[in-house]
Design an enzyme around this catalytic site. Structure first.
Site, short mmCIF file in Angstrom:
data_model
loop_
_atom_site.label_atom_id
_atom_site.label_comp_id
_atom_site.label_asym_id
_atom_site.label_seq_id
_atom_site.Cartn_x
_atom_site.Cartn_y
_atom_site.Cartn_z
N ASP A 108 0.85 -1.20 0.00
CA ASP A 108 0.00 0.00 0.00
C ASP A 108 0.88 1.25 0.00
O ASP A 108 2.05 1.20 0.42
CB ASP A 108 -0.88 0.03 1.25
N1 URA Z 1 -1.04 -5.95 3.91
C1 URA Z 1 -1.58 -4.72 3.93
O1 URA Z 1 -2.62 -4.50 4.51
N2 URA Z 1 -0.93 -3.74 3.28
C2 URA Z 1 0.26 -3.91 2.66
O2 URA Z 1 0.81 -2.97 2.11
C3 URA Z 1 0.81 -5.20 2.65
C4 URA Z 1 0.13 -6.21 3.28
#
Ligand code: URA
Length: 247
Positions: A108
């Site tokens: 993310d």
């Molecule tokens: N899980 C998440 O919620 N976000 C990420 O960036 C990676 C794994």
């Protein structure tokens, strides 16, 4: 003349037939053919991608060279090759690298940590395929004091809108901020979208901060945030082996 043309002895050396001097001898001895014609002169060039080059009747093939880069992804950067809205992407962090790179999997925008970029399509495919269950380890700071019950649920499986999560390793590292938050270490073997955040939310502890410290065998090894490095040859071998590919 093709842009890929090189002297024959150079091609043979790259393909592992020995030093250029040794490869010149192969040519002079009449053991090399290009498109069916024996070549005994040293100045001849060929295109290893377009011409059929043979030594003693066996086809010469150059090893595929791929690029493997580990980025310490900073927050505020989108994991995509291109962003129509002109947001900063992980590709902006590795500018200047001469390869057709793409990110393997996704973090993310606000997640930091280990992100692999490569032009090795087969490896990327396997690393993200659920069948191979490549482990990914995250440090998550979550809201509240996480108790034993929530830990057990995270480990055993949490019901999300896309199904129950697979068993995971989850440990409480420590409480932070006067026990207002808890630092967890989670190792997952699947890679669903926003999985850590959704799992923690589902047990009542929303994620405040998320960092990936390990992807398969890869760790940052003190790489500062926002910077990248090439994988070492040992890391490439470990990574490929972890998904059943030869070195
Ligand atoms: N899980 C998440 O919620 N976000 C990420 O960036 C990676 C794994």
């Amino acid at each position: 003349m093709s842009a890929h043309e090189q002297r024959l002895q150079k091609i043979l050396a790259q393909a592992g037939f020995g030093s250029r001097r040794v490869c010149e001898q192969l040519i002079l001895q009449g053991r090399v053919r290009v498109n069916g014609q024996v070549v005994t002169q040293l100045g001849v060039k060929a295109d290893p991608h377009a011409d059929l080059i043979e030594v003693d009747g066996k086809r010469v093939q150059l090893p595929q060279r791929h690029t493997y880069i580990l980025l310490h992804k900073p927050a505020g950067v989108v994991t995509t090759r291109r962003d129509a809205h002109a947001a900063r992407t992980v590709m902006d962090c590795v500018q200047g690298v001469q390869a057709n790179l793409f990110p393997v999997g996704r973090l993310d925008a606000d997640t930091t940590g280990v992100l692999l970029l490569t032009d090795d399509g087969e490896l990327a495919y396997r690393l993200t395929h659920p069948r191979y269950g490549v482990p990914k380890t995250y440090l998550a700071e979550v809201r509240g004091e996480v108790g034993e019950d929530a830990l057990r649920r995270l480990r055993e499986g949490v019901l999300l809108e896309d199904g129950i999560t697979a068993p995971a390793q989850v440990e409480r590292v420590r409480y932070l901020a006067d026990r207002r938050t808890t630092l967890l270490r989670l190792t997952l073997h699947e890679g669903r979208k926003r999985q850590v955040k959704r799992m923690c939310q589902a047990v009542g502890h929303p994620v405040v901060r998320l960092h990936r410290e390990r992807f398969g065998p890869l760790t940052l090894r003190r790489l500062p945030v926002g910077l990248w490095r090439y994988l070492t040859p040992e890391e490439v071998v470990l990574l490929r082996r972890s998904v059943g590919l030869p070195p």
